[in-house]
Design a protein around this motif. Sequence first.
Motif, mmCIF file in Angstrom:
data_model
loop_
_atom_site.group_PDB
_atom_site.id
_atom_site.type_symbol
_atom_site.label_atom_id
_atom_site.label_comp_id
_atom_site.label_asym_id
_atom_site.label_seq_id
_atom_site.Cartn_x
_atom_site.Cartn_y
_atom_site.Cartn_z
ATOM 1 N N LEU A 125 -2.079 0.042 -4.104
ATOM 2 C CA LEU A 125 -2.149 -1.358 -3.670
ATOM 3 C C LEU A 125 -3.519 -1.759 -3.138
ATOM 4 N N ALA A 126 -4.469 -0.829 -3.141
ATOM 5 C CA ALA A 126 -5.794 -1.105 -2.568
ATOM 6 C C ALA A 126 -6.454 -2.372 -3.123
ATOM 7 N N PRO A 127 -6.370 -2.666 -4.432
ATOM 8 C CA PRO A 127 -7.058 -3.862 -4.956
ATOM 9 C C PRO A 127 -6.532 -5.179 -4.407
ATOM 10 N N ILE A 128 -5.295 -5.191 -3.884
ATOM 11 C CA ILE A 128 -4.727 -6.450 -3.388
ATOM 12 C C ILE A 128 -4.349 -6.346 -1.910
ATOM 13 N N ARG A 129 -4.876 -5.336 -1.233
ATOM 14 C CA ARG A 129 -4.486 -5.070 0.147
ATOM 15 C C ARG A 129 -4.725 -6.273 1.059
ATOM 16 N N ASP A 130 -5.875 -6.934 0.942
ATOM 17 C CA ASP A 130 -6.185 -8.077 1.803
ATOM 18 C C ASP A 130 -5.178 -9.210 1.604
ATOM 19 N N LYS A 131 -4.829 -9.475 0.348
ATOM 20 C CA LYS A 131 -3.868 -10.540 0.063
ATOM 21 C C LYS A 131 -2.479 -10.189 0.587
ATOM 22 N N LEU A 132 -2.110 -8.921 0.445
ATOM 23 C CA LEU A 132 -0.809 -8.489 0.959
ATOM 24 C C LEU A 132 -0.750 -8.618 2.479
ATOM 25 N N ASP A 133 -1.821 -8.221 3.149
ATOM 26 C CA ASP A 133 -1.840 -8.310 4.614
ATOM 27 C C ASP A 133 -1.621 -9.749 5.081
ATOM 28 N N LYS A 134 -2.138 -10.699 4.327
ATOM 29 C CA LYS A 134 -2.009 -12.103 4.729
ATOM 30 C C LYS A 134 -0.657 -12.700 4.343
ATOM 31 N N LYS A 135 -0.254 -12.489 3.103
ATOM 32 C CA LYS A 135 0.928 -13.179 2.591
ATOM 33 C C LYS A 135 2.211 -12.365 2.725
ATOM 34 N N TRP A 136 2.103 -11.048 2.830
ATOM 35 C CA TRP A 136 3.287 -10.185 2.878
ATOM 36 C C TRP A 136 3.217 -9.294 4.116
ATOM 37 N N PRO A 137 3.047 -9.878 5.295
ATOM 38 C CA PRO A 137 2.909 -9.065 6.506
ATOM 39 C C PRO A 137 4.261 -8.628 7.062
ATOM 40 N N ASN A 138 4.238 -7.560 7.815
ATOM 41 C CA ASN A 138 5.391 -7.217 8.629
ATOM 42 C C ASN A 138 5.243 -7.976 9.946
ATOM 43 N N LEU A 139 6.215 -8.780 10.292
ATOM 44 C CA LEU A 139 6.099 -9.639 11.470
ATOM 45 C C LEU A 139 6.384 -8.912 12.770
ATOM 46 N N TRP A 140 7.161 -7.847 12.709
ATOM 47 C CA TRP A 140 7.598 -7.164 13.931
ATOM 48 C C TRP A 140 6.449 -6.381 14.546
ATOM 49 N N LEU A 141 6.300 -6.466 15.843
ATOM 50 C CA LEU A 141 5.173 -5.884 16.559
ATOM 51 C C LEU A 141 5.048 -4.382 16.358
ATOM 52 N N HIS A 142 6.181 -3.689 16.250
ATOM 53 C CA HIS A 142 6.160 -2.224 16.288
ATOM 54 C C HIS A 142 6.187 -1.559 14.912
ATOM 55 N N LYS A 143 5.986 -2.338 13.857
ATOM 56 C CA LYS A 143 5.920 -1.775 12.512
ATOM 57 C C LYS A 143 4.658 -2.279 11.817
ATOM 58 N N THR A 144 4.111 -1.447 10.945
ATOM 59 C CA THR A 144 2.907 -1.845 10.215
ATOM 60 C C THR A 144 3.279 -2.546 8.911
ATOM 61 N N ASN A 145 2.310 -3.212 8.323
ATOM 62 C CA ASN A 145 2.530 -3.827 7.020
ATOM 63 C C ASN A 145 2.903 -2.784 5.971
ATOM 64 N N VAL A 146 2.240 -1.638 6.029
ATOM 65 C CA VAL A 146 2.527 -0.577 5.062
ATOM 66 C C VAL A 146 3.974 -0.118 5.178
ATOM 67 N N ASP A 147 4.480 -0.010 6.410
ATOM 68 C CA ASP A 147 5.893 0.352 6.607
ATOM 69 C C ASP A 147 6.806 -0.618 5.858
ATOM 70 N N ASP A 191 2.467 -9.375 -8.929
ATOM 71 C CA ASP A 191 3.257 -10.444 -9.539
ATOM 72 C C ASP A 191 4.052 -11.208 -8.489
ATOM 73 N N THR A 192 4.559 -10.499 -7.495
ATOM 74 C CA THR A 192 5.284 -11.169 -6.409
ATOM 75 C C THR A 192 4.358 -12.088 -5.633
ATOM 76 N N LEU A 193 3.151 -11.612 -5.352
ATOM 77 C CA LEU A 193 2.142 -12.448 -4.688
ATOM 78 C C LEU A 193 1.857 -13.707 -5.502
ATOM 79 N N ASP A 194 1.651 -13.530 -6.797
ATOM 80 C CA ASP A 194 1.315 -14.673 -7.654
ATOM 81 C C ASP A 194 2.452 -15.694 -7.664
ATOM 82 N N LEU A 195 3.693 -15.230 -7.722
ATOM 83 C CA LEU A 195 4.830 -16.143 -7.692
ATOM 84 C C LEU A 195 4.868 -16.903 -6.364
ATOM 85 N N ALA A 196 4.746 -16.163 -5.270
ATOM 86 C CA ALA A 196 4.874 -16.766 -3.946
ATOM 87 C C ALA A 196 3.741 -17.737 -3.628
#
Length: 256
Positions: free
Chosen positions: A93-115, A140-145
């Motif tokens: 996922l390295a090529p889209i990591r920045d986009k995932l961090d922004k659009k597909w974050p884990n909201l809970w304080l005690h878990k990471t996005n990777v989790d 593809d999920t990012l592009d749809l969303a």
Amino acid sequence: MIIKQLLAFAAVVMLASLVVSVNGSNFAFYKLSLTWPNSVCKITTCKVPIPTYFTIHGLWPTLSTGKPVPPYDPVSNKCNRNPISPDNIVGELAPIRDKLDKKWPNLWLHKTNVDFWKIQWQHHGMCSDYPRDPLDYFRDTLDLAQSKRFDPFKALGVQPSDQTPHLLDTLLKNVKKNFGAYPQITCSMPKKGILLLKEIRFCLKRTKKTPPSVVQDCPTTFGDQCTNPLTDYVLLRATPTIFGLHNVTSDLLAST
């Protein structure tokens, strides 16, 4: 003798139906599930700043009944042959990591996005049409969303407000009119008598091509704390909800 033969035949039919289900032939469509952070977050339990846009919960393979395809299991649900394991997707996922961090974050304080991404891959990606290609599944999920076509505000026909509740039936009909198909809307109830729009899920037919693009009505149009579209009034809050301490783990992982 005849009874024994009939029982044996019934057993074969039942076994065949189980195999069909396990092999995913009833996997009929995807749900693109988008979360409204203000409805699931509390400042004391969510990371800040809380996103002011819909974030991605997941892209979920779904049975024709509306139930999720069960997670991959090498014994009970070998839906795909040798899918990539959750522990091996991070580098992909390295090529889209920045986009995932922004659009597909884990909201809970005690878990990471990777989790969060690992959970989504384990529960849904491994039984999707991308079992060996997590990069394309997430991209593809990012592009749809991120496409205007799946803009929840445009589909719902409303903007966030702390004062204006909306009849659930009206929201569903707005999406049908503006988007072309009925979604599934789920709600949370952080305080008795207050319903918040938690997620909107768009349903897309499974086809031979990816990403999925053909929309369809969701077989179930509401869920969680939403129970009656003709009487439920729902808030799409403009500011984070602070009704007291609330562990959002169950909110974020519901229907995973």
